[in-house]
Motif scaffolding. Structure first.
Motif, PDB file in Angstrom:
ATOM      1  N   ASN A  27      47.025 103.017  82.946  1.00  0.00           N
ATOM      2  CA  ASN A  27      46.166 102.522  81.877  1.00  0.00           C
ATOM      3  C   ASN A  27      44.699 102.905  82.051  1.00  0.00           C
ATOM      4  OD1 ASN A  27      47.976 100.891  80.086  1.00  0.00           O
ATOM      5  ND2 ASN A  27      48.496 100.018  82.064  1.00  0.00           N
ATOM      6  N   ASP A  28      44.400 103.727  83.044  1.00  0.00           N
ATOM      7  CA  ASP A  28      43.022 104.161  83.291  1.00  0.00           C
ATOM      8  C   ASP A  28      42.813 105.534  82.652  1.00  0.00           C
ATOM      9  OD1 ASP A  28      40.599 105.128  84.274  1.00  0.00           O
ATOM     10  OD2 ASP A  28      40.865 104.171  86.208  1.00  0.00           O
ATOM     11  N   PRO A  29      41.854 105.662  81.731  1.00  0.00           N
ATOM     12  CA  PRO A  29      41.646 106.942  81.055  1.00  0.00           C
ATOM     13  C   PRO A  29      41.185 108.063  81.995  1.00  0.00           C
ATOM     14  CG  PRO A  29      39.936 105.371  80.435  1.00  0.00           C
ATOM     15  CD  PRO A  29      40.950 104.626  81.243  1.00  0.00           C
ATOM     16  N   ARG A  30      40.680 107.735  83.174  1.00  0.00           N
ATOM     17  CA  ARG A  30      40.257 108.774  84.135  1.00  0.00           C
ATOM     18  C   ARG A  30      41.438 109.400  84.855  1.00  0.00           C
ATOM     19  NH1 ARG A  30      36.491 104.972  87.519  1.00  0.00           N
ATOM     20  NH2 ARG A  30      38.290 103.678  87.052  1.00  0.00           N
ATOM     21  N   ALA A  31      42.581 108.733  84.812  1.00  0.00           N
ATOM     22  CA  ALA A  31      43.763 109.198  85.544  1.00  0.00           C
ATOM     23  C   ALA A  31      44.737 109.884  84.604  1.00  0.00           C
ATOM     24  CB  ALA A  31      44.448 108.018  86.218  1.00  0.00           C
ATOM     25  N   GLY A  32      45.444 110.845  85.163  1.00  0.00           N
ATOM     26  CA  GLY A  32      46.540 111.482  84.448  1.00  0.00           C
ATOM     27  C   GLY A  32      47.830 110.765  84.817  1.00  0.00           C
ATOM     28  N   LYS A  33      48.870 111.532  84.961  1.00  0.00           N
ATOM     29  CA  LYS A  33      50.178 110.962  85.300  1.00  0.00           C
ATOM     30  C   LYS A  33      50.103 110.142  86.585  1.00  0.00           C
ATOM     31  CE  LYS A  33      54.913 112.270  86.246  1.00  0.00           C
ATOM     32  NZ  LYS A  33      55.836 113.359  86.469  1.00  0.00           N
ATOM     33  N   ALA A  34      50.684 108.954  86.558  1.00  0.00           N
ATOM     34  CA  ALA A  34      50.736 108.074  87.735  1.00  0.00           C
ATOM     35  C   ALA A  34      52.182 107.665  87.967  1.00  0.00           C
ATOM     36  CB  ALA A  34      49.868 106.843  87.528  1.00  0.00           C
ATOM     37  N   LEU A  49      51.550 105.614  95.945  1.00  0.00           N
ATOM     38  CA  LEU A  49      51.091 105.982  94.602  1.00  0.00           C
ATOM     39  C   LEU A  49      50.796 107.471  94.570  1.00  0.00           C
ATOM     40  CD1 LEU A  49      49.733 105.161  91.789  1.00  0.00           C
ATOM     41  CD2 LEU A  49      47.626 104.922  93.110  1.00  0.00           C
ATOM     42  N   ALA A  50      51.224 108.142  93.510  1.00  0.00           N
ATOM     43  CA  ALA A  50      50.860 109.528  93.232  1.00  0.00           C
ATOM     44  C   ALA A  50      50.182 109.532  91.865  1.00  0.00           C
ATOM     45  CB  ALA A  50      52.085 110.431  93.213  1.00  0.00           C
ATOM     46  N   VAL A  51      48.993 110.104  91.792  1.00  0.00           N
ATOM     47  CA  VAL A  51      48.254 110.083  90.527  1.00  0.00           C
ATOM     48  C   VAL A  51      47.454 111.374  90.375  1.00  0.00           C
ATOM     49  CG1 VAL A  51      46.284 108.823  91.504  1.00  0.00           C
ATOM     50  CG2 VAL A  51      46.718 108.682  89.068  1.00  0.00           C
ATOM     51  N   MET A  52      47.363 111.848  89.137  1.00  0.00           N
ATOM     52  CA  MET A  52      46.552 113.026  88.828  1.00  0.00           C
ATOM     53  C   MET A  52      45.126 112.577  88.525  1.00  0.00           C
ATOM     54  SD  MET A  52      48.475 115.722  89.059  1.00  0.00           S
ATOM     55  CE  MET A  52      47.587 116.989  88.207  1.00  0.00           C
ATOM     56  N   LEU A  53      44.173 113.163  89.244  1.00  0.00           N
ATOM     57  CA  LEU A  53      42.751 112.911  89.011  1.00  0.00           C
ATOM     58  C   LEU A  53      42.041 114.247  88.912  1.00  0.00           C
ATOM     59  CD1 LEU A  53      42.036 110.075  91.597  1.00  0.00           C
ATOM     60  CD2 LEU A  53      42.127 109.850  89.122  1.00  0.00           C
ATOM     61  N   GLU A  54      41.360 114.454  87.816  1.00  0.00           N
ATOM     62  CA  GLU A  54      40.615 115.690  87.592  1.00  0.00           C
ATOM     63  C   GLU A  54      41.492 116.918  87.826  1.00  0.00           C
ATOM     64  OE1 GLU A  54      37.133 115.293  90.043  1.00  0.00           O
ATOM     65  OE2 GLU A  54      36.347 113.674  88.796  1.00  0.00           O
ATOM     66  N   GLY A  55      42.741 116.864  87.334  1.00  0.00           N
ATOM     67  CA  GLY A  55      43.653 117.987  87.420  1.00  0.00           C
ATOM     68  C   GLY A  55      44.290 118.210  88.783  1.00  0.00           C
ATOM     69  N   ARG A  56      44.095 117.302  89.713  1.00  0.00           N
ATOM     70  CA  ARG A  56      44.649 117.448  91.064  1.00  0.00           C
ATOM     71  C   ARG A  56      45.429 116.186  91.429  1.00  0.00           C
ATOM     72  NH1 ARG A  56      41.741 116.111  95.766  1.00  0.00           N
ATOM     73  NH2 ARG A  56      42.995 116.669  97.536  1.00  0.00           N
ATOM     74  N   GLU A  57      46.616 116.377  92.005  1.00  0.00           N
ATOM     75  CA  GLU A  57      47.392 115.210  92.414  1.00  0.00           C
ATOM     76  C   GLU A  57      46.846 114.652  93.729  1.00  0.00           C
ATOM     77  OE1 GLU A  57      51.964 114.116  92.308  1.00  0.00           O
ATOM     78  OE2 GLU A  57      51.494 115.339  94.075  1.00  0.00           O
ATOM     79  N   THR A  58      46.732 113.340  93.774  1.00  0.00           N
ATOM     80  CA  THR A  58      46.351 112.637  94.994  1.00  0.00           C
ATOM     81  C   THR A  58      47.454 111.632  95.284  1.00  0.00           C
ATOM     82  OG1 THR A  58      44.635 111.295  96.062  1.00  0.00           O
ATOM     83  CG2 THR A  58      44.898 111.001  93.706  1.00  0.00           C
ATOM     84  N   ARG A  59      47.803 111.519  96.574  1.00  0.00           N
ATOM     85  CA  ARG A  59      48.882 110.616  96.978  1.00  0.00           C
ATOM     86  C   ARG A  59      48.376 109.634  98.020  1.00  0.00           C
ATOM     87  NH1 ARG A  59      54.738 113.430  96.994  1.00  0.00           N
ATOM     88  NH2 ARG A  59      54.551 114.468  94.985  1.00  0.00           N
TER      89      ARG A  59
END
Length: 141
Positions: A27-34, A49-59
């Motif tokens: 539900n955060d507009p700064r994040a992509g797929k979570a 948690l795996a989430v896309m931030l600024e086009g890069r996945e962070t885990r």
């Protein structure tokens, strides 16, 4: 300091925090797929948690130090205090984003968030301290 009271859905166990974070990130507009780590294909770690931030996945892997006398065979026993402050400082990048996401949730079960990079740890991560006495650790992978 506020005196803790019992009520509400707490993020005091790893799975509960995982589900809480996935929902917040989705539900955060700064994040992509979570997604959970399992949904992202990581079968080595039970919670995360795996989430896309600024086009890069962070885990982020989630571990915990349980609250004293917490019995995982019983329902969670939430403990509330006041919500934490949104005042910084915030770490750079994904660690700062995640700390702000949690702080901004308004959860009254979270007493404090420590950002590892702000204490010069070699690995990005967070320690989420709950009023129940539980500590949850989110380590960047």
């Amino acid at each position: 300091m506020n005196q803790p009271v019992t009520k509400g859905p707490p993020p005091v166990r790893p799975k509960t925090l995982q589900d809480f974070l996935v929902d917040l990130a989705r539900n955060d507009p700064r994040a992509g797929k979570a997604a959970t780590l399992a949904e992202a294909g990581d079968s080595k770690r039970p919670y995360g948690l795996a989430v896309m931030l600024e086009g890069r996945e962070t885990r982020w892997q989630i571990n915990a130090r349980s609250a004293e006398r917490d019995d995982f065979d019983q329902p969670e026993r939430p403990v509330e205090g006041g919500p934490i402050s949104m005042d910084g400082p915030w770490a750079e990048g994904a660690e700062g984003w995640l700390a702000q996401l949690i702080a901004g949730s308004g959860s009254k079960q979270i007493q404090d968030i420590e950002q590892w990079s702000l204490r010069n740890e070699p690995k990005a991560g967070l320690t989420v301290k709950c009023y129940s006495g539980a500590w949850l650790y989110l380590r960047a992978l």
